[in-house]
Design a protein around this motif. Structure first.
Motif, short mmCIF file in Angstrom:
data_model
loop_
_atom_site.label_atom_id
_atom_site.label_comp_id
_atom_site.label_asym_id
_atom_site.label_seq_id
_atom_site.Cartn_x
_atom_site.Cartn_y
_atom_site.Cartn_z
N UNK A 97 0.84 -1.18 -0.02
CA UNK A 97 -0.12 0.02 0.07
C UNK A 97 0.79 1.38 -0.06
N UNK A 98 0.57 2.04 -1.05
CA UNK A 98 1.45 3.15 -1.28
C UNK A 98 0.77 4.39 -0.73
N UNK A 99 1.66 5.21 0.55
CA UNK A 99 0.79 6.34 0.61
C UNK A 99 1.84 7.66 0.52
N UNK A 108 4.45 12.88 -10.22
CA UNK A 108 5.35 12.14 -11.03
C UNK A 108 6.52 11.67 -10.06
N UNK A 109 6.95 12.40 -8.89
CA UNK A 109 8.17 11.93 -8.26
C UNK A 109 7.51 10.55 -7.31
N UNK A 114 7.86 4.46 -6.96
CA UNK A 114 7.15 3.32 -6.99
C UNK A 114 7.69 2.50 -8.11
N UNK A 115 7.65 2.74 -9.18
CA UNK A 115 8.40 2.33 -10.34
C UNK A 115 10.15 1.62 -10.07
N UNK A 120 13.01 -3.27 -9.03
CA UNK A 120 14.01 -4.15 -8.03
C UNK A 120 13.39 -5.41 -7.62
N UNK A 121 11.96 -5.69 -7.77
CA UNK A 121 11.39 -6.92 -7.38
C UNK A 121 11.74 -8.01 -8.34
#
Length: 121
Positions: A97-99, A108-109, A114-115, A120-121
């Motif tokens: 979950x990204x907050x 964009x930042x 996130x990308x 890296x996964x």
């Protein structure tokens, strides 16, 4: 007195049992093996079920019918680079979950961060 009667009764019955076993050695040698083979043969019919839906829902349930309909209408790309949201398929999954503390998560930042984590996964 009771002890002697019990002792004599047990001694007589075990003596007769010993004679019976001694007079029929083939039966008492082969019967346990045959019984083990017959009971062990049923294990060959067992199988490991990997489909979670089969274990949790009846064959003709509404959930299975709806699941098949969803799978036919919305095909899922199951390549190794796809993010999975369906935890019912075989494999290992994780969710993040990204907050954001300030601003919008879709800036964009934040999207770049996130990308970068995703790559890296």
């Amino acid at each position: 007195m009771l002890r002697q009667v019990l002792h004599e009764g047990l001694q007589t019955s075990f003596h007769k049992l010993g004679h019976f076993v001694a007079n029929h050695p083939v039966f008492f040698a082969s019967a346990p093996v045959l019984l083990s083979v017959l009971l062990g043969a049923s294990f060959s019919r067992y199988r490991v079920e990997e489909d979670v839906e089969y274990l949790l829902a009846p064959k003709h349930s509404l959930a299975k019918i709806e699941g098949n309909l969803v799978d036919s209408l919305f095909a899922v790309n199951r390549s190794k680079h796809t993010l999975y949201s369906d935890l019912q398929t075989p494999g290992r999954y994780g969710r993040v979950i990204v907050t954001s503390r300030r601003g919008n998560v879709l800036d964009a930042t934040h999207v770049d961060l996130v990308l970068k984590v995703r790559s890296k996964l």
